[in-house]
Design an enzyme around this catalytic site. Structure first.
Site, short mmCIF file in Angstrom:
data_model
loop_
_atom_site.label_atom_id
_atom_site.label_comp_id
_atom_site.label_asym_id
_atom_site.label_seq_id
_atom_site.Cartn_x
_atom_site.Cartn_y
_atom_site.Cartn_z
N ASP A 82 7.86 -0.72 -122.47
CA ASP A 82 6.86 -0.22 -121.55
C ASP A 82 7.18 1.24 -121.20
O ASP A 82 8.35 1.57 -120.91
CB ASP A 82 6.89 -1.11 -120.28
CG ASP A 82 5.74 -0.85 -119.34
OD1 ASP A 82 4.71 -0.30 -119.80
OD2 ASP A 82 5.86 -1.22 -118.16
N GLU A 134 -1.49 5.86 -123.79
CA GLU A 134 -2.16 5.97 -122.49
C GLU A 134 -2.90 7.29 -122.42
O GLU A 134 -2.38 8.34 -122.78
CB GLU A 134 -1.15 5.88 -121.34
CG GLU A 134 -1.83 6.04 -119.97
CD GLU A 134 -0.92 5.66 -118.79
OE1 GLU A 134 -0.17 4.67 -118.92
OE2 GLU A 134 -0.98 6.35 -117.75
N GLY A 182 2.93 0.58 -108.58
CA GLY A 182 3.73 0.35 -107.38
C GLY A 182 2.92 -0.15 -106.20
O GLY A 182 1.79 -0.60 -106.33
N GLY A 210 -0.26 -0.88 -113.33
CA GLY A 210 -0.37 -0.87 -111.87
C GLY A 210 -1.15 -2.07 -111.37
O GLY A 210 -2.01 -1.97 -110.50
N ASN A 231 -0.30 -5.02 -116.83
CA ASN A 231 1.10 -4.73 -116.54
C ASN A 231 1.38 -4.99 -115.07
O ASN A 231 0.64 -4.51 -114.20
CB ASN A 231 1.41 -3.27 -116.88
CG ASN A 231 1.58 -3.06 -118.36
OD1 ASN A 231 0.88 -3.69 -119.16
ND2 ASN A 231 2.50 -2.21 -118.74
N THR A 234 5.67 -4.74 -109.50
CA THR A 234 6.10 -4.56 -108.11
C THR A 234 5.99 -5.85 -107.29
O THR A 234 6.88 -6.16 -106.47
CB THR A 234 5.30 -3.43 -107.44
OG1 THR A 234 5.47 -2.25 -108.22
CG2 THR A 234 5.78 -3.15 -106.03
P1 13P Z 1 2.86 -2.52 -110.75
O1 13P Z 1 4.30 -2.28 -110.43
O2 13P Z 1 1.93 -1.79 -109.86
O3 13P Z 1 2.53 -3.97 -110.86
O4 13P Z 1 2.62 -1.86 -112.19
C1 13P Z 1 3.42 -2.28 -113.25
C2 13P Z 1 3.14 -1.46 -114.48
O5 13P Z 1 2.09 -0.90 -114.64
C3 13P Z 1 4.20 -1.38 -115.49
O6 13P Z 1 3.86 -0.60 -116.58
#
Ligand code: 13P
Length: 391
Positions: A82, A134, A182, A210, A231, A234
């Site tokens: 990632d 991306e 995050g 995110g 993905n 957090t």
């Molecule tokens: P979050 O931490 O917001 O869930 O996002 C994770 C992410 O996009 C890892 O690539």
């Protein structure tokens, strides 16, 4: 066996209107929690390791456990690098066992993003490994507070997305339509019209970074708009931290007492997502549809002429270093026959991540040079066979 081709896995999701969770892991607890959830829900899953987290664990060691977890699973699994930021990191990820890589050059201007992403895609495709790029910018770092994140959201434009995919050859595209990595304050506003347009033009699996903090309804609309990989990190980290805080408030002493229960908490959050994103109960279909990920053992047994054993061993050492660094090579090992009467005294065992590497390795300049200068002239008496390994 159920390490499967990630492109096949995500194409199945794209065609069937659901999304696969790509959960980032930073420890064995995460790995076990994610796998327990996927097994319980009979769901395909992506084990994701983010370069931004490599300060918290040893990537190589974590990958050994991740590959083992995938291989022994009964549900289909893919392993993804990632947010890899360089060609070198992508090569390293593939060497350690990732069968999908993300190259994130999204903070660069468009042309530079295309150049960096294309370079990684060409290398990875030579290894049979699919690539995620991306376009647009999703600010933030996984697990950090979103409001502290540098930069503004740069939305992906549909026209640029079309050009980007055409010019880079990526298999999946991470789009920026309003999410932030995050923790978030409030609910982000997502541009679903933009997503719909991008999906209609590209027709390839789209990725959302995110995932934490989005509402159930937002997830449903994202998936309806072509998002097939989400993905997520957090919220898992926060679930674990909540349990640890609770344990710390008791008279729990020691590490194991403080972390007791974090796997269960993370598993519950993964299960919630898997159910919400529609991947529950899809394992059998995906196993039928997706090609298993099978490695190749490139085996050479040989005898030498014209050099002594010290020189053979010195060349073997050089070869392990040079050939072991070629993209798609998982390991390069050499050995000497235990039995002195063996028909062949020496061997090479070079493990390729995928059959595509048979060709890309053979033609790689470092292999051509080593073979022509250091090996073939002294090893005329040899047998060389590529074995596709059983699942
Ligand atoms: P979050 O931490 O917001 O869930 O996002 C994770 C992410 O996009 C890892 O690539």
């Amino acid at each position: 066996m159920p390490l499967v081709n990630m492109k096949d896995m995500l194409e199945h999701a794209h065609a069937n209107g659901y999304a696969v969770g790509a959960f980032d892991l930073v420890s064995l607890d995460f790995l076990e929690a994610i796998m327990a959830a996927a097994e319980e829900a009979r769901a395909p899953v992506i084990l994701s390791l983010a370069e931004s987290h490599f300060e918290y664990f040893d990537f190589e060691l974590a990958m050994a456990a991740t590959v083992r977890a995938a291989r022994r699973a009964s549900v289909p699994v893919a392993i993804h690098l990632d947010h890899g930021h360089s060609l070198e990191k992508a090569v390293q990820g593939i060497r350690y066992g990732c069968n999908g890589v993300m190259v994130d050059a999204s903070h660069h201007p468009f042309e530079e993003n295309v150049r960096i992403t294309r370079e990684v895609a060409e290398m990875a495709h030579g290894c049979g490994v699919p690539v995620e790029g991306e376009l647009g910018y999703v600010p933030g770092v996984e697990g950090e507070d979103a409001e502290r994140h540098p930069g503004e959201i740069a939305y992906t434009t549909p026209e640029e997305a079309e050009r980007f995919v055409r010019e880079t050859g990526v298999d999946f595209l991470a789009v920026s339509i309003g999410t932030v990595h995050g923790r978030m304050k409030g609910e982000p506003r997502l541009d679903f019209e933009r997503l719909k347009d991008i999906n209609a033009r590209l027709g390839i699996p789209l990725v959302i970074h995110g995932g934490t903090g989005l509402s159930d309804e937002q997830f449903r609309r994202l998936i309806a708009g072509g998002v097939t990989k989400i993905n997520y990190y957090t919220a898992l980290s926060d679930a674990a931290a909540g349990v640890i805080r609770g344990n710390a408030a008791t008279d729990a002493k020691g590490y194991t007492a403080l972390v007791a229960g974090i796997r269960e908490a993370m598993k519950a959050e993964c299960l919630r997502c898997i159910r919400l994103w529609g991947s529950e109960g899809r394992a059998e279909e995906v196993l039928e549809h997706a090609r298993p990920w099978r490695e190749v053992e490139h085996l050479i047994v040989y005898n030498v002429e014209g050099i002594d054993e010290d020189e053979v061993l010195a060349r073997a050492e050089e070869g392990r270093r040079v050939l072991g660094a070629i993209p798609g090579v998982r390991s390069a090992e050499t050995g000497v026959a235990v039995n002195g009467d063996a028909k062949y005294r020496y061997c090479w065992l070079v493990r390729f991540c995928h059959p595509a590497v048979i060709d890309s390795y053979r033609d790689h300049p470092d292999h051509v040079r080593f073979a022509d200068e250091k090996f073939r002239p002294v090893a005329g008496d040899r047998i060389s066979i590529d074995f596709l390994l059983d699942e």
